[in-house]
Design a protein around this motif. Structure first.
Motif, PDB file in Angstrom:
ATOM      1  N   ALA A  30       0.833  -1.204   0.000  1.00  0.00           N
ATOM      2  CA  ALA A  30       0.000   0.000   0.000  1.00  0.00           C
ATOM      3  C   ALA A  30       0.868   1.254   0.000  1.00  0.00           C
ATOM      4  O   ALA A  30       0.572   2.222  -0.719  1.00  0.00           O
ATOM      5  CB  ALA A  30      -0.939  -0.008   1.212  1.00  0.00           C
ATOM      6  N   ASP A  31       1.960   1.235   0.782  1.00  0.00           N
ATOM      7  CA  ASP A  31       2.886   2.376   0.793  1.00  0.00           C
ATOM      8  C   ASP A  31       3.493   2.599  -0.589  1.00  0.00           C
ATOM      9  O   ASP A  31       3.584   3.735  -1.067  1.00  0.00           O
ATOM     10  CB  ASP A  31       4.009   2.151   1.808  1.00  0.00           C
ATOM     11  N   LEU A  32       3.920   1.515  -1.237  1.00  0.00           N
ATOM     12  CA  LEU A  32       4.507   1.624  -2.582  1.00  0.00           C
ATOM     13  C   LEU A  32       3.487   2.131  -3.599  1.00  0.00           C
ATOM     14  O   LEU A  32       3.829   2.940  -4.477  1.00  0.00           O
ATOM     15  CB  LEU A  32       5.066   0.267  -3.028  1.00  0.00           C
ATOM     16  N   GLU A  33       2.238   1.667  -3.473  1.00  0.00           N
ATOM     17  CA  GLU A  33       1.200   2.137  -4.395  1.00  0.00           C
ATOM     18  C   GLU A  33       0.941   3.629  -4.214  1.00  0.00           C
ATOM     19  O   GLU A  33       0.770   4.359  -5.190  1.00  0.00           O
ATOM     20  CB  GLU A  33      -0.087   1.336  -4.192  1.00  0.00           C
ATOM     21  N   ARG A  34       0.944   4.099  -2.966  1.00  0.00           N
ATOM     22  CA  ARG A  34       0.757   5.534  -2.719  1.00  0.00           C
ATOM     23  C   ARG A  34       1.939   6.332  -3.271  1.00  0.00           C
ATOM     24  O   ARG A  34       1.762   7.380  -3.886  1.00  0.00           O
ATOM     25  CB  ARG A  34       0.562   5.801  -1.225  1.00  0.00           C
ATOM     26  N   GLU A  35       3.141   5.826  -3.059  1.00  0.00           N
ATOM     27  CA  GLU A  35       4.334   6.501  -3.581  1.00  0.00           C
ATOM     28  C   GLU A  35       4.316   6.541  -5.106  1.00  0.00           C
ATOM     29  O   GLU A  35       4.631   7.561  -5.720  1.00  0.00           O
ATOM     30  CB  GLU A  35       5.594   5.774  -3.094  1.00  0.00           C
ATOM     31  N   LEU A  36       3.916   5.444  -5.724  1.00  0.00           N
ATOM     32  CA  LEU A  36       3.815   5.400  -7.181  1.00  0.00           C
ATOM     33  C   LEU A  36       2.776   6.400  -7.684  1.00  0.00           C
ATOM     34  O   LEU A  36       3.016   7.112  -8.670  1.00  0.00           O
ATOM     35  CB  LEU A  36       3.452   3.981  -7.645  1.00  0.00           C
ATOM     36  N   ALA A  37       1.649   6.487  -7.010  1.00  0.00           N
ATOM     37  CA  ALA A  37       0.616   7.444  -7.416  1.00  0.00           C
ATOM     38  C   ALA A  37       1.131   8.881  -7.303  1.00  0.00           C
ATOM     39  O   ALA A  37       0.885   9.703  -8.198  1.00  0.00           O
ATOM     40  CB  ALA A  37      -0.631   7.258  -6.559  1.00  0.00           C
ATOM     41  N   LYS A  56       3.587   9.437 -10.169  1.00  0.00           N
ATOM     42  CA  LYS A  56       2.862   9.613 -11.436  1.00  0.00           C
ATOM     43  C   LYS A  56       2.240  11.000 -11.525  1.00  0.00           C
ATOM     44  O   LYS A  56       2.286  11.644 -12.570  1.00  0.00           O
ATOM     45  CB  LYS A  56       1.785   8.555 -11.587  1.00  0.00           C
ATOM     46  N   ALA A  57       1.668  11.454 -10.410  1.00  0.00           N
ATOM     47  CA  ALA A  57       1.052  12.785 -10.399  1.00  0.00           C
ATOM     48  C   ALA A  57       2.109  13.865 -10.608  1.00  0.00           C
ATOM     49  O   ALA A  57       1.888  14.822 -11.374  1.00  0.00           O
ATOM     50  CB  ALA A  57       0.305  13.001  -9.082  1.00  0.00           C
ATOM     51  N   LEU A 106       4.974  13.518 -12.155  1.00  0.00           N
ATOM     52  CA  LEU A 106       5.437  13.406 -13.537  1.00  0.00           C
ATOM     53  C   LEU A 106       4.427  14.046 -14.490  1.00  0.00           C
ATOM     54  O   LEU A 106       4.816  14.791 -15.404  1.00  0.00           O
ATOM     55  CB  LEU A 106       5.661  11.933 -13.907  1.00  0.00           C
ATOM     56  N   ALA A 107       3.147  13.776 -14.272  1.00  0.00           N
ATOM     57  CA  ALA A 107       2.114  14.373 -15.128  1.00  0.00           C
ATOM     58  C   ALA A 107       2.138  15.891 -15.000  1.00  0.00           C
ATOM     59  O   ALA A 107       2.024  16.614 -15.999  1.00  0.00           O
ATOM     60  CB  ALA A 107       0.743  13.828 -14.748  1.00  0.00           C
ATOM     61  N   LYS A 108       2.339  16.383 -13.772  1.00  0.00           N
ATOM     62  CA  LYS A 108       2.405  17.834 -13.556  1.00  0.00           C
ATOM     63  C   LYS A 108       3.629  18.410 -14.261  1.00  0.00           C
ATOM     64  O   LYS A 108       3.541  19.466 -14.908  1.00  0.00           O
ATOM     65  CB  LYS A 108       2.453  18.130 -12.054  1.00  0.00           C
ATOM     66  N   ALA A 109       4.764  17.737 -14.161  1.00  0.00           N
ATOM     67  CA  ALA A 109       5.985  18.221 -14.798  1.00  0.00           C
ATOM     68  C   ALA A 109       5.827  18.231 -16.322  1.00  0.00           C
ATOM     69  O   ALA A 109       6.273  19.171 -17.000  1.00  0.00           O
ATOM     70  CB  ALA A 109       7.184  17.359 -14.388  1.00  0.00           C
ATOM     71  N   LYS A 110       5.187  17.202 -16.869  1.00  0.00           N
ATOM     72  CA  LYS A 110       4.953  17.148 -18.302  1.00  0.00           C
ATOM     73  C   LYS A 110       4.027  18.274 -18.743  1.00  0.00           C
ATOM     74  O   LYS A 110       4.246  18.917 -19.782  1.00  0.00           O
ATOM     75  CB  LYS A 110       4.346  15.800 -18.711  1.00  0.00           C
ATOM     76  N   ALA A 111       3.004  18.544 -17.960  1.00  0.00           N
ATOM     77  CA  ALA A 111       2.060  19.607 -18.281  1.00  0.00           C
ATOM     78  C   ALA A 111       2.745  20.969 -18.230  1.00  0.00           C
ATOM     79  O   ALA A 111       2.516  21.825 -19.093  1.00  0.00           O
ATOM     80  CB  ALA A 111       0.877  19.575 -17.314  1.00  0.00           C
ATOM     81  N   GLU A 112       3.606  21.177 -17.240  1.00  0.00           N
ATOM     82  CA  GLU A 112       4.329  22.438 -17.126  1.00  0.00           C
ATOM     83  C   GLU A 112       5.343  22.588 -18.268  1.00  0.00           C
ATOM     84  O   GLU A 112       5.552  23.689 -18.779  1.00  0.00           O
ATOM     85  CB  GLU A 112       5.039  22.537 -15.764  1.00  0.00           C
ATOM     86  N   ALA A 113       5.959  21.510 -18.670  1.00  0.00           N
ATOM     87  CA  ALA A 113       6.942  21.549 -19.752  1.00  0.00           C
ATOM     88  C   ALA A 113       6.255  21.823 -21.081  1.00  0.00           C
ATOM     89  O   ALA A 113       6.849  22.448 -21.982  1.00  0.00           O
ATOM     90  CB  ALA A 113       7.706  20.242 -19.828  1.00  0.00           C
ATOM     91  N   ALA A 114       5.006  21.370 -21.227  1.00  0.00           N
ATOM     92  CA  ALA A 114       4.276  21.604 -22.468  1.00  0.00           C
ATOM     93  C   ALA A 114       3.811  23.048 -22.597  1.00  0.00           C
ATOM     94  O   ALA A 114       3.523  23.504 -23.689  1.00  0.00           O
ATOM     95  CB  ALA A 114       3.081  20.655 -22.532  1.00  0.00           C
TER      96      ALA A 114
END
Length: 116
Positions: free
Chosen positions: A94-101, A104-105, A107-115
């Motif tokens: 559960a800890d790993l799943e939260r860390e992965l989420a 991912k969030a 990374l998605a934010k960084a991609k959106a800012e880079a775009a």
């Protein structure tokens, strides 16, 4: 009745580990109940059978049932230890799943800012 674990996964459906834990808890409870019932039966037999009858095959049967009671109780204790390991694994997952989420969030934010 199986003991419910306190780990909450990120999804509503139980994971394979959570199902295994629930099943293991149920088996542990059954094994413990069987050991307790065997203890009661042995106690009654020993009290109700006069000492002179508690010899030969009867005495051997009582010793064997005592041994079986001990094995069943040890099995219940082993299952309790397995349950602890499963609880720990579920918590770590559960800890790993939260860390992965979170990753991912981010990374998605960084991609959106880079775009932009």
């Amino acid at each position: 009745m199986p003991q419910q674990h306190s780990i909450v996964s990120s999804s509503t459906a139980p994971t394979a580990l959570e199902r295994a834990l629930d099943q293991n808890e149920s088996v542990k409870d059954t094994v413990e109940q069987s050991a307790n019932e065997l203890f009661v039966i042995n106690t009654v037999l020993k009290q109700e059978l006069p000492n002179e009858i508690q010899s030969g095959e009867v005495a051997q049967a009582l010793r064997k049932s005592d041994e079986l009671e001990t094995k069943i109780q040890e099995s219940a204790e082993d299952l309790a230890q397995v349950n602890q390991v499963l609880e720990q694994e579920i918590g770590e997952r559960a800890d790993l799943e939260r860390e992965l989420a979170r990753t991912k969030a981010a990374l998605a934010k960084a991609k959106a800012e880079a775009a932009d």
